[in-house]
Design a protein around this motif. Structure first.
Motif, mmCIF file in Angstrom:
data_model
loop_
_atom_site.group_PDB
_atom_site.id
_atom_site.type_symbol
_atom_site.label_atom_id
_atom_site.label_comp_id
_atom_site.label_asym_id
_atom_site.label_seq_id
_atom_site.Cartn_x
_atom_site.Cartn_y
_atom_site.Cartn_z
ATOM 1 N N ALA A 197 16.096 17.051 26.689
ATOM 2 C CA ALA A 197 15.238 17.970 25.950
ATOM 3 C C ALA A 197 15.767 18.136 24.538
ATOM 4 O O ALA A 197 16.971 18.144 24.311
ATOM 5 C CB ALA A 197 15.201 19.327 26.652
ATOM 6 N N THR A 198 14.860 18.262 23.573
ATOM 7 C CA THR A 198 15.267 18.607 22.223
ATOM 8 C C THR A 198 15.724 20.053 22.218
ATOM 9 O O THR A 198 15.082 20.916 22.798
ATOM 10 C CB THR A 198 14.087 18.431 21.253
ATOM 11 N N VAL A 199 16.834 20.338 21.567
ATOM 12 C CA VAL A 199 17.439 21.663 21.581
ATOM 13 C C VAL A 199 17.218 22.345 20.235
ATOM 14 O O VAL A 199 17.296 21.707 19.189
ATOM 15 C CB VAL A 199 18.950 21.559 21.880
ATOM 16 N N ILE A 200 16.946 23.641 20.268
ATOM 17 C CA ILE A 200 16.723 24.403 19.045
ATOM 18 C C ILE A 200 17.577 25.668 19.055
ATOM 19 O O ILE A 200 18.036 26.124 20.100
ATOM 20 C CB ILE A 200 15.236 24.787 18.885
ATOM 21 N N LEU A 201 17.799 26.230 17.859
ATOM 22 C CA LEU A 201 18.437 27.537 17.755
ATOM 23 C C LEU A 201 17.517 28.576 18.366
ATOM 24 O O LEU A 201 16.296 28.459 18.321
ATOM 25 C CB LEU A 201 18.717 27.880 16.294
ATOM 26 N N SER A 202 18.097 29.623 18.944
ATOM 27 C CA SER A 202 17.305 30.607 19.666
ATOM 28 C C SER A 202 17.829 32.006 19.371
ATOM 29 O O SER A 202 18.988 32.190 18.984
ATOM 30 C CB SER A 202 17.382 30.319 21.173
ATOM 31 N N TRP B 167 22.681 31.426 20.064
ATOM 32 C CA TRP B 167 22.010 30.959 21.274
ATOM 33 C C TRP B 167 21.283 29.642 21.004
ATOM 34 O O TRP B 167 20.855 29.371 19.882
ATOM 35 C CB TRP B 167 20.981 31.989 21.734
ATOM 36 N N PHE B 168 21.122 28.868 22.063
ATOM 37 C CA PHE B 168 20.358 27.621 22.011
ATOM 38 C C PHE B 168 19.456 27.557 23.239
ATOM 39 O O PHE B 168 19.801 28.070 24.306
ATOM 40 C CB PHE B 168 21.286 26.407 21.994
ATOM 41 N N GLU B 169 18.304 26.916 23.074
ATOM 42 C CA GLU B 169 17.389 26.726 24.192
ATOM 43 C C GLU B 169 16.622 25.416 23.988
ATOM 44 O O GLU B 169 16.572 24.889 22.877
ATOM 45 C CB GLU B 169 16.414 27.896 24.297
ATOM 46 N N PRO B 170 16.034 24.884 25.062
ATOM 47 C CA PRO B 170 15.211 23.681 24.894
ATOM 48 C C PRO B 170 14.008 23.999 24.014
ATOM 49 O O PRO B 170 13.486 25.112 24.028
ATOM 50 C CB PRO B 170 14.775 23.340 26.319
ATOM 51 N N ALA B 171 13.577 23.017 23.225
ATOM 52 C CA ALA B 171 12.429 23.218 22.348
ATOM 53 C C ALA B 171 11.184 23.497 23.183
ATOM 54 O O ALA B 171 10.909 22.807 24.154
ATOM 55 C CB ALA B 171 12.213 21.993 21.466
ATOM 56 N N SER B 172 10.446 24.518 22.809
ATOM 57 C CA SER B 172 9.204 24.853 23.514
ATOM 58 C C SER B 172 8.138 23.814 23.205
ATOM 59 O O SER B 172 7.998 23.390 22.056
ATOM 60 C CB SER B 172 8.729 26.237 23.071
#
Length: 243
Positions: free
Chosen positions: A21-26, A167-172
């Motif tokens: 998954a592409t990861v983004i800042l959260s 925090w980091f999360e998978p790109a929506s």
């Protein structure tokens, strides 16, 4: 054919999401979540500490570099790798203490949590702390930070920003984190005094939050049965075509 396609789509929707998954800042979860797994690295006045965490509690101690040998070097990058293998339930923490470009003996520790096999996560949290006042002030740089191949840049805890909490999360609308590989370089810097740090020592910590419950046995039965139905339908179609 349309019914077969619908059946296949229904079965595939039960399968776990891809791990890449592409990861983004959260900004993190809306409500607090308990920490599930993690690892920490910390500079000490007489050595170095690298520990692994389970539900926020230290479960593997200073098996990495337990007596400060090989010696970490101030101002020099030390590569690190934290890897969660979801299908085996194994967390691996590696730090290149001797800076030879590989993770050798004494630089790797693993923790296997059978109860968490198959667990995926919603969030990853990076924290870092530094001491900004007094004779032994310090700083920590975290460079080339990558999660599952996504380059997320550099982070620094020093006098201008003594604490990191990112925090980091998978790109929506991407999938949850399945297997997780976190890579980067950490640099400890002494910004005052002789390096014999007192009080708060510079540290970096990585934690996984928001676990998804492992599917119940009934769910796996349904998944297997669904794939069996698709296979049977394909075989019937081949038989009819051959006739």
């Amino acid at each position: 054919m349309r019914h077969l396609a619908c059946l296949a789509a229904g079965v595939l929707s039960l399968a776990p999401a891809p791990g890449s998954a592409t990861v983004i800042l959260s900004s993190g979860p809306v409500s607090p979540l308990p920490s599930e797994l993690g690892a920490r690295a910390r500079w000490g006045g007489t050595g170095f500490e690298a520990v692994m965490l389970d539900a926020g509690t230290q479960v593997v101690g200073t098996t990495l570099n337990p007596v400060g040998s090989p010696v970490w070097q101030l101002g020099q990058p030390h590569a690190f790798r934290l890897f969660w293998e979801w299908f085996s339930g194994t967390l691996t923490w590696q730090i290149d203490f001797d800076r030879n470009g590989s993770f050798g003996a004494g630089e790797t520790a693993s923790l296997t949590r059978v109860a968490r096999i198959g667990t995926t996560f919603d969030y990853i949290l990076l924290t870092a702390d530094s001491r900004t006042a007094g004779a032994n002030s310090n700083a920590i740089d975290i460079n080339n930070f990558r999660i599952n191949g996504t380059n997320l840049g550099n982070f620094r805890a020093d006098s201008s920003s003594p604490n990191i909490g990112q925090w980091f999360e998978p790109a929506s609308p991407g999938p949850r984190f399945r297997s997780i590989e976190i890579l980067g370089d950490m640099v400890y810097r002494n910004t005052g005094g002789n390096g014999a740090f007192q009080g708060e020592r510079p540290r970096m910590q990585l934690q996984f939050f928001g676990p998804e419950p492992v599917p119940e046995p009934a769910s796996w039965v349904m998944l297997v049965a669904g794939f069996g139905a698709v296979g049977a339908a394909l075989r019937r179609r081949r038989t009819v075509a051959a006739a």
